[in-house]
Design an enzyme around this catalytic site. Structure first.
Site, PDB file in Angstrom:
ATOM      1  N   HIS A  58       0.825  -1.193   0.000  1.00 47.64           N
ATOM      2  CA  HIS A  58       0.000   0.000   0.000  1.00 47.64           C
ATOM      3  C   HIS A  58       0.867   1.254   0.000  1.00 47.64           C
ATOM      4  CE1 HIS A  58      -3.925  -2.040   1.625  1.00 47.64           C
ATOM      5  NE2 HIS A  58      -3.434  -2.620   0.538  1.00 47.64           N
ATOM      6  N   GLU A  60       1.014   3.769   1.976  1.00 51.20           N
ATOM      7  CA  GLU A  60       1.598   4.094   3.272  1.00 51.20           C
ATOM      8  C   GLU A  60       2.877   3.299   3.520  1.00 51.20           C
ATOM      9  OE1 GLU A  60      -2.947   3.921   4.044  1.00 51.20           O
ATOM     10  OE2 GLU A  60      -1.512   3.190   2.558  1.00 51.20           O
ATOM     11  N   ALA A 172     -24.145   8.853 -31.528  1.00 54.28           N
ATOM     12  CA  ALA A 172     -22.973   8.544 -32.337  1.00 54.28           C
ATOM     13  C   ALA A 172     -22.706   7.043 -32.320  1.00 54.28           C
ATOM     14  CB  ALA A 172     -21.756   9.287 -31.809  1.00 54.28           C
ATOM     15  N   LEU A 214     -12.532  -0.077 -28.301  1.00 55.98           N
ATOM     16  CA  LEU A 214     -12.901   0.030 -26.879  1.00 55.98           C
ATOM     17  C   LEU A 214     -11.696   0.010 -25.955  1.00 55.98           C
ATOM     18  CD1 LEU A 214     -16.038  -2.309 -26.844  1.00 55.98           C
ATOM     19  CD2 LEU A 214     -15.990   0.188 -27.067  1.00 55.98           C
ATOM     20  N   GLU A 278     -20.807   2.224 -22.569  1.00 58.19           N
ATOM     21  CA  GLU A 278     -20.692   2.929 -23.858  1.00 58.19           C
ATOM     22  C   GLU A 278     -21.663   2.342 -24.880  1.00 58.19           C
ATOM     23  OE1 GLU A 278     -17.149   4.399 -25.652  1.00 58.19           O
ATOM     24  OE2 GLU A 278     -15.906   3.608 -24.027  1.00 58.19           O
ATOM     25  N   PRO A 281     -28.601   2.701 -27.753  1.00 52.99           N
ATOM     26  CA  PRO A 281     -29.839   3.021 -27.030  1.00 52.99           C
ATOM     27  C   PRO A 281     -30.519   1.824 -26.387  1.00 52.99           C
ATOM     28  CG  PRO A 281     -30.148   3.210 -29.406  1.00 52.99           C
ATOM     29  CD  PRO A 281     -28.682   3.066 -29.181  1.00 52.99           C
TER      30      PRO A 281
END
Length: 343
Positions: A58, A60, A172, A214, A278, A281
């Protein structure tokens, strides 16, 4: 006791820790983004660290290891409240106590912890400081991790819906013969969104129509970024073998058509905390109807389609429900970031 009084050095160190966390978005798939800065007993900078991803030390622990003995009696400033549990790595509270840290400053509380690590530190004599939740530091720290924290609390990925439309609401994505009509700056922003997400979700019709890669790429769209989101393709239609989602630039998971919540829970069980939707419709409206859109990033292009045949549209009533948090110009487009008031 905890307080909210930060010294100027602590305020600067906490801002740096938050900046480190924010800039690590390409590293921490599946884990929260965390940055840490160590100050010595006089308040001067010694070391910093960023969590590099699941299974790695981590932030820290990294920063304290770099600081070494100079950390004794000093202050640890960290963007997210340190953990107090065993996982892939030991508890950060153990590293803090071993280093001799006398003061801990953190930006955002870790609400996923069963018991607050801050209380444990206080009980053994460590001063714990956190800014007010609505302070600039508190808001900035929560912004870095709120999607991850949401997923841990709710048990499904946080969903960001990316939608690009003309002025009159035509899409689009998923519309045959339309192609790109948004600006280069808008498309660069989409690559930023993909880099931030654990997975990008689309329907088979969008893949068949658009054949998008993508992937998260550089601003010019030519080179791949360091870490890629998982591509999740949902639906029962057959994908052409030579589709870009079948290349080897990023992992691709194919999922049959199913209820959105079932899909999200399945993705969460496989380590996905943040989804970028993404889709066209059909799938987008399915998520909307199920109330599973948590955030909207809408790119509105200065294009008018009118009654063009075959161009697909998002119900304009949906966009009337959008409560905008920010509205900015992107190369002639308008990017609206916000939430749907109906959800």
């Amino acid at each position: 006791m905890t307080s909210n009084k930060l010294t100027p050095h602590e305020r600067a160190a906490l801002a740096r820790a938050i900046e480190l966390a924010r800039d690590s978005r390409h590293l921490n798939k599946g884990n929260p983004q965390v940055g840490a800065v160590v100050l010595d007993a006089k308040g001067w900078f010694i070391a910093e660290g960023t969590h590099q991803g699941k299974g790695t030390p981590h932030a820290e622990a990294l920063a304290l290891n770099l600081a070494g003995k100079k950390a004794e009696g000093g202050t640890l400033c960290v963007s997210l409240e340190p953990c107090d549990h065993f996982g892939a790595t030991p508890p950060c509270t153990t590293a803090i106590l071993r280093a001799g840290i006398k003061r801990v400053v953190y930006g955002a509380s870790d609400l996923t912890q069963v018991e607050s690590s801050s209380q444990l530190l206080i009980e053994v004599g460590v001063s714990v400081v956190t800014p007010p939740p609505e302070s600039p530091e508190g808001i900035a720290a929560r912004e870095v991790t709120h999607r991850w924290a949401f997923a841990q609390k709710v048990g499904r990925p946080y969903v960001t819906w990316k939608v690009a439309t003309s002025i009159d609401g035509f899409l689009a994505s998923g519309t045959p013969g339309v192609g790109w009509f948004t600006s280069e700056q808008s498309r660069s922003d989409v690559h930023d969104l993909r880099e931030l997400a654990d997975a990008v979700v689309v329907g088979t019709s969008t893949v068949i129509t658009d054949d998008s890669r993508l992937t998260a790429r550089t601003a010019d769209g030519k080179s791949l970024r360091q870490v890629q989101p998982i591509r999740v393709v949902v639906g029962d239609s057959e994908i052409p073998p030579k589709s870009n989602v079948n290349d080897h630039t990023a992992p691709t998971w194919f999922e049959p058509k199913q209820e959105p919540l079932a899909l999200l829970k399945k993705l969460y069980s496989r380590g996905v905390n943040h989804v970028l939707l993404e889709a066209g419709p059909t799938l987008s409206n399915t998520f909307l109807d199920a109330g599973l859109i948590d955030e909207v990033v809408w790119f509105l292009a200065p294009v008018w389609f009118g009654n063009s045949k075959g161009v697909r549209r998002i119900d304009p009533k949906r966009m009337q429900e959008l409560r905008a948090l920010s509205v900015v110009e992107r190369g002639g487009d308008i990017r609206i970031h916000g939430y749907l008031t109906s959800i």
